[in-house]
Scaffold this motif. Structure first.
Motif, PDB file in Angstrom:
ATOM      1  N   UNK A  20     -24.891  90.836 103.651  1.00  0.00           N
ATOM      2  CA  UNK A  20     -24.645  91.948 104.585  1.00  0.00           C
ATOM      3  C   UNK A  20     -25.383  91.701 105.896  1.00  0.00           C
ATOM      4  N   UNK A  21     -26.657  91.274 105.776  1.00  0.00           N
ATOM      5  CA  UNK A  21     -27.443  90.999 106.986  1.00  0.00           C
ATOM      6  C   UNK A  21     -26.794  89.892 107.804  1.00  0.00           C
ATOM      7  N   UNK A  22     -26.339  88.845 107.124  1.00  0.00           N
ATOM      8  CA  UNK A  22     -25.694  87.731 107.825  1.00  0.00           C
ATOM      9  C   UNK A  22     -24.409  88.165 108.517  1.00  0.00           C
ATOM     10  N   UNK A  23     -23.628  89.001 107.811  1.00  0.00           N
ATOM     11  CA  UNK A  23     -22.368  89.459 108.393  1.00  0.00           C
ATOM     12  C   UNK A  23     -22.591  90.294 109.641  1.00  0.00           C
ATOM     13  N   UNK A  24     -23.742  90.918 109.724  1.00  0.00           N
ATOM     14  CA  UNK A  24     -24.029  91.780 110.875  1.00  0.00           C
ATOM     15  C   UNK A  24     -24.609  91.002 112.042  1.00  0.00           C
ATOM     16  N   UNK A  25     -24.967  89.747 111.863  1.00  0.00           N
ATOM     17  CA  UNK A  25     -25.585  88.954 112.913  1.00  0.00           C
ATOM     18  C   UNK A  25     -24.536  88.412 113.880  1.00  0.00           C
ATOM     19  N   UNK A  26     -24.975  88.182 115.091  1.00  0.00           N
ATOM     20  CA  UNK A  26     -24.110  87.611 116.122  1.00  0.00           C
ATOM     21  C   UNK A  26     -24.846  86.506 116.851  1.00  0.00           C
ATOM     22  N   UNK A  27     -24.106  85.685 117.562  1.00  0.00           N
ATOM     23  CA  UNK A  27     -24.727  84.619 118.335  1.00  0.00           C
ATOM     24  C   UNK A  27     -23.890  84.329 119.571  1.00  0.00           C
ATOM     25  N   UNK A  28     -24.547  83.730 120.579  1.00  0.00           N
ATOM     26  CA  UNK A  28     -23.852  83.324 121.801  1.00  0.00           C
ATOM     27  C   UNK A  28     -23.796  84.423 122.842  1.00  0.00           C
ATOM     28  N   UNK A  29     -23.532  84.028 124.086  1.00  0.00           N
ATOM     29  CA  UNK A  29     -23.365  84.958 125.206  1.00  0.00           C
ATOM     30  C   UNK A  29     -22.063  84.594 125.913  1.00  0.00           C
ATOM     31  N   UNK A  30     -21.098  85.503 125.904  1.00  0.00           N
ATOM     32  CA  UNK A  30     -19.779  85.248 126.479  1.00  0.00           C
ATOM     33  C   UNK A  30     -19.407  86.372 127.443  1.00  0.00           C
ATOM     34  N   UNK A  31     -18.650  86.017 128.483  1.00  0.00           N
ATOM     35  CA  UNK A  31     -18.085  86.988 129.432  1.00  0.00           C
ATOM     36  C   UNK A  31     -19.178  87.841 130.093  1.00  0.00           C
ATOM     37  N   UNK A  34     -22.247  91.913 135.533  1.00  0.00           N
ATOM     38  CA  UNK A  34     -23.305  92.837 135.928  1.00  0.00           C
ATOM     39  C   UNK A  34     -22.722  94.185 136.359  1.00  0.00           C
ATOM     40  N   UNK A  35     -23.552  95.215 136.225  1.00  0.00           N
ATOM     41  CA  UNK A  35     -23.181  96.522 136.758  1.00  0.00           C
ATOM     42  C   UNK A  35     -23.163  96.437 138.279  1.00  0.00           C
ATOM     43  N   UNK A  36     -22.471  97.343 138.977  1.00  0.00           N
ATOM     44  CA  UNK A  36     -22.365  97.247 140.440  1.00  0.00           C
ATOM     45  C   UNK A  36     -23.698  97.208 141.163  1.00  0.00           C
ATOM     46  N   UNK A  37     -24.729  97.848 140.599  1.00  0.00           N
ATOM     47  CA  UNK A  37     -26.015  97.870 141.281  1.00  0.00           C
ATOM     48  C   UNK A  37     -26.991  96.833 140.735  1.00  0.00           C
ATOM     49  N   UNK A  38     -26.563  96.037 139.749  1.00  0.00           N
ATOM     50  CA  UNK A  38     -27.405  94.971 139.232  1.00  0.00           C
ATOM     51  C   UNK A  38     -28.479  95.408 138.258  1.00  0.00           C
ATOM     52  N   UNK A  39     -28.539  96.695 137.898  1.00  0.00           N
ATOM     53  CA  UNK A  39     -29.547  97.159 136.946  1.00  0.00           C
ATOM     54  C   UNK A  39     -29.318  96.596 135.551  1.00  0.00           C
ATOM     55  N   UNK A  40     -28.045  96.432 135.200  1.00  0.00           N
ATOM     56  CA  UNK A  40     -27.690  96.025 133.841  1.00  0.00           C
ATOM     57  C   UNK A  40     -26.723  94.847 133.870  1.00  0.00           C
ATOM     58  N   UNK A  41     -26.676  94.134 132.755  1.00  0.00           N
ATOM     59  CA  UNK A  41     -25.611  93.165 132.519  1.00  0.00           C
ATOM     60  C   UNK A  41     -24.982  93.484 131.167  1.00  0.00           C
ATOM     61  N   UNK A  42     -23.759  93.026 130.976  1.00  0.00           N
ATOM     62  CA  UNK A  42     -23.116  93.177 129.673  1.00  0.00           C
ATOM     63  C   UNK A  42     -22.523  91.826 129.271  1.00  0.00           C
ATOM     64  N   UNK A  43     -22.466  91.592 127.984  1.00  0.00           N
ATOM     65  CA  UNK A  43     -21.903  90.345 127.481  1.00  0.00           C
ATOM     66  C   UNK A  43     -21.454  90.552 126.041  1.00  0.00           C
ATOM     67  N   UNK A  44     -20.687  89.596 125.531  1.00  0.00           N
ATOM     68  CA  UNK A  44     -20.228  89.646 124.144  1.00  0.00           C
ATOM     69  C   UNK A  44     -20.903  88.536 123.350  1.00  0.00           C
ATOM     70  N   UNK A  45     -21.106  88.778 122.061  1.00  0.00           N
ATOM     71  CA  UNK A  45     -21.622  87.774 121.138  1.00  0.00           C
ATOM     72  C   UNK A  45     -20.695  87.708 119.926  1.00  0.00           C
ATOM     73  N   UNK A  46     -20.527  86.499 119.393  1.00  0.00           N
ATOM     74  CA  UNK A  46     -19.596  86.268 118.287  1.00  0.00           C
ATOM     75  C   UNK A  46     -20.259  86.609 116.958  1.00  0.00           C
ATOM     76  N   UNK A  47     -19.502  87.215 116.041  1.00  0.00           N
ATOM     77  CA  UNK A  47     -20.008  87.457 114.692  1.00  0.00           C
ATOM     78  C   UNK A  47     -20.163  86.131 113.961  1.00  0.00           C
ATOM     79  N   UNK A  48     -21.339  85.906 113.374  1.00  0.00           N
ATOM     80  CA  UNK A  48     -21.573  84.669 112.629  1.00  0.00           C
ATOM     81  C   UNK A  48     -20.651  84.523 111.430  1.00  0.00           C
TER      82      UNK A  48
END
Length: 354
Positions: A20-31, A34-48
């Protein structure tokens, strides 16, 4: 239950928990974006659990999570599961969250100014016909379906056609992008010459009392305090009010666009009241209306201010941050190179021409 059976049950439970723990893990940084003001970034990670690195894997899409990363606090502040990691490309920022239509919604610890988002997402109305007058000479400008311009005189005689851009740059000159996306200059009769005639328009100051302003940055033990005073005509300011304060943590230097911590201007010569914050390895620009926006680099010697984020350039509050190269404006146009190495120009409203 026998001792051996108990051991088998315990092992199976541990294996199940680990799975269960393994299924919930993710890896990598894709796509990443940044938010318009640069305060935040968003990205996707693949399920292991379902990651696949075999032939043709790049043509597929995988399940995973969308993460919101706080670029100020340097930590993840929210996440949500997604069936396809590419869905992060269609995320939308609003004042308090990152969301996807019919999908996830991740709340933000600090607000993004909604006016700034509107500025980045707005579209400029397209005019298909307008008039252009320079020193008594009047012309009609027509835009066709291919977004090319035709210039006609008052008798509807065609003088120029298939150009991409035209605008007056001073009292007696016009700047044009021809069909080859080359800059040319025309006089009031639409005749070309080598360089634009640089003239200084007459100054018409406001008679009588005009508003005068004084801003200063005052340093305390823990904060830089921004103060502002307003008066009429005279420069004897004694009514300073606190506008905002900026924590001194990690701040290497702070100043106005004049490179000083004091700024004065009046109604005849208004000045931008931006505050530049140097954090050493990054920069911020403070506005009373919007607060602080964060960048990797800020060149405040240019007008507009040139900013850099994630290896790309833009002009603050004028263009998106998306260019590999961004040159200074020559009158109304700046040369650009986009992420596909295609060169062109951008006008002061942020419209691109290739």
């Amino acid at each position: 239950m026998s001792k051996k059976l108990k051991i088998i049950v315990v092992i199976l439970v541990l294996v199940f928990i680990a799975a269960i723990i393994f299924l919930r893990q993710t890896s990598g940084i894709y796509y990443k974006s940044y938010s318009p003001d640069g305060q935040y970034s968003c990205y996707a990670a693949v399920s292991n659990s379902f990651s696949y690195d075999g032939p043709f894997s790049k043509f597929g899409d995988q399940s995973g999570k969308v993460f919101v990363y706080d670029e100020i606090e340097k930590k993840i502040v929210g996440s949500a599961p997604v069936e396809m990691i590419s869905s992060v490309e269609y995320s939308e920022w609003d004042e308090t969250s990152l969301s996807s239509r019919g999908g996830y919604s991740i709340e933000l610890p600090r607000k993004i100014n909604s006016n700034l988002i509107t500025k980045y997402q707005k579209s400029t109305p397209v005019l298909n016909q307008w008039s252009l007058t320079i020193q008594g000479e009047s012309y009609n400008v027509h835009r066709n379906k291919s977004n090319r311009l035709t210039i006609k005189d008052k008798n509807e005689k065609t003088l120029l056609k298939d150009i991409k851009y035209i605008a007056q740059i001073n009292n007696d000159s016009l700047q044009v992008l021809n069909e080859k996306t080359e800059i040319i200059y025309l006089n009031k009769h639409l005749k070309p010459f080598t360089e634009a005639i640089i003239t200084t328009p007459p100054f018409y100051g406001v008679c009588g009392n005009v508003s005068t302003y004084s801003l200063k940055i005052v340093e305390s033990n823990n904060y830089y305090i921004l103060k502002k005073a307003e008066s009429f005509t005279n420069t004897n300011f004694d009514n300073y009010k606190t506008i905002d304060s900026i924590n001194k943590i990690d701040v290497k230097n702070i100043y106005f666009l004049n490179k000083k911590r004091q700024l004065e201007h009046d109604g005849n010569f208004p000045a931008l009241e931006y505050v530049i914050i140097d954090f050493g390895d990054s920069f911020g620009i403070f506005e009373e209306q919007y607060g602080i926006q964060y960048f990797d680099h800020v060149d405040s010697s240019t007008s507009p201010i040139k900013v850099k984020r994630n290896g790309l350039y833009g002009y603050y509050n004028s263009t998106r941050i998306k260019y590999l190269e961004l040159h200074p404006y020559v009158f109304n146009l700046a040369e650009i190179k986009n992420s596909n190495d295609k060169k062109g120009y951008i006008d002061r409203l942020g419209k691109e021409y290739y």
